[in-house]
Design an enzyme around this catalytic site. Structure first.
Site, short mmCIF file in Angstrom:
data_model
loop_
_atom_site.label_atom_id
_atom_site.label_comp_id
_atom_site.label_asym_id
_atom_site.label_seq_id
_atom_site.Cartn_x
_atom_site.Cartn_y
_atom_site.Cartn_z
N GLY A 232 19.52 7.39 -30.43
CA GLY A 232 19.73 8.74 -30.92
C GLY A 232 18.61 9.73 -30.68
CB SER A 233 15.66 9.91 -28.43
OG SER A 233 16.18 9.92 -27.13
CB ILE B 273 35.40 5.00 -21.22
CG1 ILE B 273 34.15 4.47 -20.50
CG2 ILE B 273 36.20 5.92 -20.32
CD1 ILE B 273 34.47 3.58 -19.32
CG HIS C 114 24.47 8.93 -16.40
ND1 HIS C 114 24.90 7.81 -17.10
CD2 HIS C 114 24.06 8.48 -15.19
CE1 HIS C 114 24.76 6.75 -16.32
NE2 HIS C 114 24.25 7.12 -15.16
CG ASP D 295 28.24 7.73 -16.54
OD1 ASP D 295 28.27 8.31 -17.64
OD2 ASP D 295 27.84 6.56 -16.40
C1 GAR Z 1 20.06 8.27 -22.67
O1 GAR Z 1 19.16 7.95 -21.63
C2 GAR Z 1 21.36 8.78 -22.09
O2 GAR Z 1 21.19 9.54 -20.93
C3 GAR Z 1 22.07 7.48 -21.78
O3 GAR Z 1 21.80 6.68 -22.90
C4 GAR Z 1 20.51 7.02 -23.41
C5 GAR Z 1 20.65 7.27 -24.90
O4 GAR Z 1 19.40 7.49 -25.48
N1 GAR Z 1 23.47 7.69 -21.59
C6 GAR Z 1 24.20 7.00 -20.71
O5 GAR Z 1 23.76 6.08 -20.05
C7 GAR Z 1 25.66 7.43 -20.62
N2 GAR Z 1 26.29 6.84 -19.51
P1 GAR Z 1 19.29 8.08 -26.96
O6 GAR Z 1 20.22 7.24 -27.83
O7 GAR Z 1 17.84 7.88 -27.33
O8 GAR Z 1 19.73 9.53 -26.92
#
Ligand code: GAR
Length: 194
Positions: A20-21, A97, A114, A150
């Site tokens: 969740g950043s 998805i 992404h 994606d």
């Molecule tokens: C992020 O790097 C986002 O781009 C990726 O998951 C991570 C979530 O980080 N998303 C994907 O790969 C979607 N296909 P977060 O939970 O710290 O925001």
């Protein structure tokens, strides 16, 4: 320029599955004076998602669904989205998805981030694959969500250089930092074009 108040900001839902950043960063963005969005709902596909604590901290309504039955789950989520008058959905590390039907209901109003320079490296393990392939550059992409993984029209992309001694960990963190700048920019762009 129109002054944005809590009343005319775009009601936004953020969908997460993990750390969740990006959610944390979008919340920070949303409470800025001139932000075009307010975050009114967090949807998680994982009850253990660390990111849920950011919703708790800011008292944002959160719901968790295990997605075992996608059709039923999406129906429930759509009901909540309509009830809460959500106008924009930001996927932020959401690892499910969405169905064609769900996307149709929010056509052009679902964004995803992404961690690669799409169309390269869709799916999982993006950093690992980029490093194994000896890529010189990677980055992140914000795009509209279509019914393919994606994919969908690209809104903004940020390219970064991969260093010689880069590890999955350093690359992931470097790109996350860029994600946190790119997502708010992309949201502003999308909403200013409406
Ligand atoms: C992020 O790097 C986002 O781009 C990726 O998951 C991570 C979530 O980080 N998303 C994907 O790969 C979607 N296909 P977060 O939970 O710290 O925001």
């Amino acid at each position: 320029m129109k002054k944005l108040t809590g009343l005319n900001k775009y009601k936004t839902a953020v969908f997460i599955s993990g750390t969740g950043s990006n959610l944390k960063n979008l919340i920070k963005f949303s409470i800025k004076k001139n932000s075009p969005i307010s975050i009114n709902l967090v949807v998680s596909s994982n009850k253990l998602a660390k990111g849920l604590k950011y919703a708790d901290n800011k008292k944002i309504h959160k719901v968790v669904f295990n997605y075992l039955k996608q059709e039923k789950t999406e129906k429930k989520i759509l009901n909540i989205l309509f009830k809460k008058k959500i106008k924009l959905i930001c996927l932020a590390g959401f690892m499910k998805i969405l169905s064609k039907n769900f996307i149709k209901k929010f056509n052009g109003k679902i964004l995803n981030i992404h961690p690669s320079l799409l169309p390269k490296y869709k799916g999982l393990n993006t950093h690992e694959r980029a490093l194994i392939n000896g890529e010189k550059f990677s980055g992140c992409t914000v795009h509209y969500v279509s019914n393919q993984l994606d994919s969908g029209k690209i809104i903004l992309q940020k390219k970064i250089k991969i260093k010689k001694n880069e590890s999955i960990f350093t690359l992931k963190n470097k790109i996350l930092k860029e994600e946190h700048k790119l997502y708010p920019k992309a949201i502003k762009r999308v909403l200013s074009n409406l």
